[in-house]
Design a protein around this motif. Sequence first.
Motif, mmCIF file in Angstrom:
data_model
loop_
_atom_site.group_PDB
_atom_site.id
_atom_site.type_symbol
_atom_site.label_atom_id
_atom_site.label_comp_id
_atom_site.label_asym_id
_atom_site.label_seq_id
_atom_site.Cartn_x
_atom_site.Cartn_y
_atom_site.Cartn_z
ATOM 1 N N ILE A 1 0.829 -1.204 0.000
ATOM 2 C CA ILE A 1 0.000 0.000 0.000
ATOM 3 C C ILE A 1 0.869 1.263 0.000
ATOM 4 O O ILE A 1 0.612 2.208 -0.761
ATOM 5 C CB ILE A 1 -0.949 -0.007 1.215
ATOM 6 C CG1 ILE A 1 -1.992 -1.118 1.034
ATOM 7 C CG2 ILE A 1 -1.612 1.346 1.410
ATOM 8 C CD1 ILE A 1 -2.848 -1.377 2.257
ATOM 9 N N LYS A 2 1.893 1.278 0.829
ATOM 10 C CA LYS A 2 2.793 2.435 0.886
ATOM 11 C C LYS A 2 3.537 2.608 -0.440
ATOM 12 O O LYS A 2 3.716 3.730 -0.929
ATOM 13 C CB LYS A 2 3.790 2.283 2.029
ATOM 14 C CG LYS A 2 4.698 3.498 2.237
ATOM 15 C CD LYS A 2 5.608 3.306 3.442
ATOM 16 C CE LYS A 2 6.363 4.595 3.762
ATOM 17 N NZ LYS A 2 7.170 5.097 2.646
ATOM 18 N N GLU A 3 3.988 1.499 -1.005
ATOM 19 C CA GLU A 3 4.704 1.544 -2.278
ATOM 20 C C GLU A 3 3.857 2.214 -3.360
ATOM 21 O O GLU A 3 4.343 3.085 -4.106
ATOM 22 C CB GLU A 3 5.073 0.117 -2.694
ATOM 23 C CG GLU A 3 5.882 0.006 -3.972
ATOM 24 C CD GLU A 3 6.187 -1.440 -4.337
ATOM 25 O OE1 GLU A 3 6.423 -1.701 -5.528
ATOM 26 O OE2 GLU A 3 6.164 -2.313 -3.438
ATOM 27 N N VAL A 4 2.594 1.839 -3.432
ATOM 28 C CA VAL A 4 1.695 2.410 -4.432
ATOM 29 C C VAL A 4 1.343 3.857 -4.103
ATOM 30 O O VAL A 4 1.375 4.735 -4.968
ATOM 31 C CB VAL A 4 0.419 1.551 -4.552
ATOM 32 C CG1 VAL A 4 -0.669 2.299 -5.312
ATOM 33 C CG2 VAL A 4 0.734 0.236 -5.240
ATOM 34 N N SER A 5 1.017 4.115 -2.847
ATOM 35 C CA SER A 5 0.625 5.471 -2.455
ATOM 36 C C SER A 5 1.757 6.464 -2.671
ATOM 37 O O SER A 5 1.554 7.571 -3.180
ATOM 38 C CB SER A 5 0.174 5.480 -0.992
ATOM 39 O OG SER A 5 -0.538 6.656 -0.685
ATOM 40 N N ASP A 6 2.970 6.068 -2.316
ATOM 41 C CA ASP A 6 4.133 6.940 -2.479
ATOM 42 C C ASP A 6 4.452 7.200 -3.946
ATOM 43 O O ASP A 6 5.001 8.242 -4.303
ATOM 44 C CB ASP A 6 5.368 6.339 -1.795
ATOM 45 C CG ASP A 6 5.298 6.414 -0.273
ATOM 46 O OD1 ASP A 6 4.362 7.058 0.248
ATOM 47 O OD2 ASP A 6 6.168 5.817 0.389
ATOM 48 N N SER A 7 4.104 6.258 -4.801
ATOM 49 C CA SER A 7 4.441 6.389 -6.221
ATOM 50 C C SER A 7 3.588 7.437 -6.929
ATOM 51 O O SER A 7 4.010 8.022 -7.935
ATOM 52 C CB SER A 7 4.261 5.047 -6.942
ATOM 53 O OG SER A 7 2.881 4.760 -7.159
ATOM 54 N N GLY B 1 -1.892 -12.403 -16.620
ATOM 55 C CA GLY B 1 -1.376 -11.957 -17.900
ATOM 56 C C GLY B 1 -2.267 -12.426 -19.051
ATOM 57 O O GLY B 1 -3.452 -12.690 -18.852
ATOM 58 N N PRO B 2 -1.700 -12.514 -20.267
ATOM 59 C CA PRO B 2 -0.282 -12.304 -20.596
ATOM 60 C C PRO B 2 0.098 -10.830 -20.493
ATOM 61 O O PRO B 2 -0.765 -9.959 -20.510
ATOM 62 C CB PRO B 2 -0.194 -12.792 -22.045
ATOM 63 C CG PRO B 2 -1.573 -12.535 -22.584
ATOM 64 C CD PRO B 2 -2.516 -12.797 -21.461
ATOM 65 N N GLY B 3 1.396 -10.587 -20.379
ATOM 66 C CA GLY B 3 1.884 -9.225 -20.267
ATOM 67 C C GLY B 3 3.234 -9.218 -19.604
ATOM 68 O O GLY B 3 3.808 -10.272 -19.298
ATOM 69 N N GLU B 4 3.746 -8.025 -19.349
ATOM 70 C CA GLU B 4 5.073 -7.906 -18.733
ATOM 71 C C GLU B 4 5.011 -8.320 -17.269
ATOM 72 O O GLU B 4 4.105 -7.920 -16.526
ATOM 73 C CB GLU B 4 5.570 -6.465 -18.850
ATOM 74 C CG GLU B 4 6.995 -6.294 -18.363
ATOM 75 C CD GLU B 4 7.638 -4.987 -18.824
ATOM 76 O OE1 GLU B 4 8.704 -4.654 -18.284
ATOM 77 O OE2 GLU B 4 7.066 -4.324 -19.712
ATOM 78 N N LYS B 5 5.973 -9.125 -16.840
ATOM 79 C CA LYS B 5 5.992 -9.598 -15.457
ATOM 80 C C LYS B 5 6.311 -8.459 -14.499
ATOM 81 O O LYS B 5 7.208 -7.653 -14.745
ATOM 82 C CB LYS B 5 7.004 -10.733 -15.288
ATOM 83 C CG LYS B 5 6.544 -12.037 -15.910
ATOM 84 C CD LYS B 5 7.417 -13.202 -15.495
ATOM 85 C CE LYS B 5 6.852 -14.509 -16.070
ATOM 86 N NZ LYS B 5 7.651 -15.678 -15.666
ATOM 87 N N ILE B 6 5.572 -8.443 -13.387
ATOM 88 C CA ILE B 6 5.761 -7.424 -12.361
ATOM 89 C C ILE B 6 6.100 -8.116 -11.049
ATOM 90 O O ILE B 6 5.364 -8.990 -10.582
ATOM 91 C CB ILE B 6 4.497 -6.563 -12.184
ATOM 92 C CG1 ILE B 6 4.116 -5.879 -13.502
ATOM 93 C CG2 ILE B 6 4.696 -5.531 -11.076
ATOM 94 C CD1 ILE B 6 5.153 -4.919 -14.046
ATOM 95 N N LEU B 7 7.214 -7.699 -10.440
ATOM 96 C CA LEU B 7 7.699 -8.291 -9.196
ATOM 97 C C LEU B 7 7.499 -7.315 -8.039
ATOM 98 O O LEU B 7 7.160 -6.144 -8.258
ATOM 99 C CB LEU B 7 9.186 -8.636 -9.332
ATOM 100 C CG LEU B 7 9.561 -9.621 -10.441
ATOM 101 C CD1 LEU B 7 11.079 -9.787 -10.502
ATOM 102 C CD2 LEU B 7 8.887 -10.969 -10.228
ATOM 103 N N PRO B 8 7.708 -7.749 -6.797
ATOM 104 C CA PRO B 8 7.659 -6.816 -5.669
ATOM 105 C C PRO B 8 8.629 -5.655 -5.894
ATOM 106 O O PRO B 8 9.726 -5.834 -6.419
ATOM 107 C CB PRO B 8 8.102 -7.683 -4.488
ATOM 108 C CG PRO B 8 7.684 -9.062 -4.868
ATOM 109 C CD PRO B 8 7.930 -9.142 -6.349
ATOM 110 N N GLY B 9 8.207 -4.467 -5.521
ATOM 111 C CA GLY B 9 9.026 -3.285 -5.742
ATOM 112 C C GLY B 9 8.819 -2.650 -7.099
ATOM 113 O O GLY B 9 9.377 -1.586 -7.387
ATOM 114 N N GLU B 10 8.005 -3.302 -7.946
ATOM 115 C CA GLU B 10 7.762 -2.810 -9.300
ATOM 116 C C GLU B 10 6.295 -2.427 -9.518
ATOM 117 O O GLU B 10 5.805 -2.409 -10.652
ATOM 118 C CB GLU B 10 8.169 -3.868 -10.327
ATOM 119 C CG GLU B 10 9.634 -4.237 -10.286
ATOM 120 C CD GLU B 10 10.024 -5.321 -11.274
ATOM 121 O OE1 GLU B 10 11.236 -5.517 -11.484
ATOM 122 O OE2 GLU B 10 9.116 -5.977 -11.844
ATOM 123 N N LEU B 11 5.592 -2.114 -8.450
ATOM 124 C CA LEU B 11 4.171 -1.805 -8.580
ATOM 125 C C LEU B 11 3.939 -0.524 -9.371
ATOM 126 O O LEU B 11 2.973 -0.434 -10.146
ATOM 127 C CB LEU B 11 3.518 -1.717 -7.199
ATOM 128 C CG LEU B 11 3.602 -2.991 -6.346
ATOM 129 C CD1 LEU B 11 2.810 -2.835 -5.064
ATOM 130 C CD2 LEU B 11 3.117 -4.209 -7.122
#
Length: 396
Positions: free
Chosen positions: A52-58, A337-347
Amino acid sequence: MSKLAAIALATSTMVAVGAAHAEDIKLGILFGFTGPLESITPPMARSAEMAIKEVSDSGALLDGSTVTPVRADSTCGDAAAATAAAQRLVTADHVNAIIGADCSGASAAVLQAVARPNGIVMVSPSATSPALSTAPDDGLFFRTAPSDARQGVVMADVLMKAGLKSVAVSYSNSDYGKGLDEAFEPAFKAAGGTITISAPHEDGKADYSADVGALASAGGDALVVIGYVDQGGKGIIQAATDSGAFSKFILSDGMYGNSLIKAIGAPLEGSIGIIPGAEGEGHTKFLTMAKAAGVDGTSSYTGESYDAAALIMLAMEAAKSSKSADFKGKIMQVANGPGEKILPGELAKGLKLLSEGKPIDYEGATAVKLIGPGEASGSYRIYTIKGGTQVTDYYE
């Protein structure tokens, strides 16, 4: 009006429109902060809050919307309390979705009494009862943990590999305990195993000696404990070790936790356990992020909690809406997906791609893949307690 003035007016209008789209989105975190899983709940909640913080801060979600977590106590074991807490989240706190509940009984109660009547999405990171797979949900209920229908089969396989062909079973008299026992017993028998006794135990008792007496009379190579780490499961093991009834224990996912090792100590040495878990780049990245945030990422269902929160917010961006009715249909899409893979830290990266209309495949902390009615296909980490810690043996 001069050309310069017109440009200024147009610019200010676009800023105003953009600002109008931004909102303060609220996500409920409905976990058992008290009750039979209270020792593992804090890392789960903090993991969800990391996402949640990762997304909100972005500032990348829905034109710069912020996201605020709102905690509520499901108690895990009290369905009425869980329902009341969820109702407050929806009617008083006005949450857009719920991460949780954590336990199966609480999740089932909240789904029918609160989520469906109010059209609110729920994503549970840890409710595992097979009954949830077929519960009416209006497309609102998802889980990043696999069903115990699979855990029962994996557990049977683990026992056979360990050469444990005769076991006694003690299971929590709850939706979770009964569901996993019903999945495990036929799988173990089909593999050639023998169950000497299968008996429910009640949570919250002060003395489990009578329960253990019956288990000991039946005997077996080991005692399978399907229960909660801070409640009856721990009580059964304590009584069994105090009496010397069993020297080998098989622990279900609900029994994973350092609090159990601290409480029981050396008698747990050599016990085998099973917990949902995945290996790979996403898992490694999550552990690094959790450590930096002061969160124990190795605790139960932490990766699943991060993923539950992430899926909700990514689905919102895919739907261009924070309303459950709009984004519920996007959760499976961003997860698989299909689509580009998203990992933690890449939200933020995932949100940007979605804002541009590009597809993503959210891999997350637990190699997310949702099947059937919106639950994780899941892999499991098999471990042995050695030297007072859970040492990973393999993944299945």
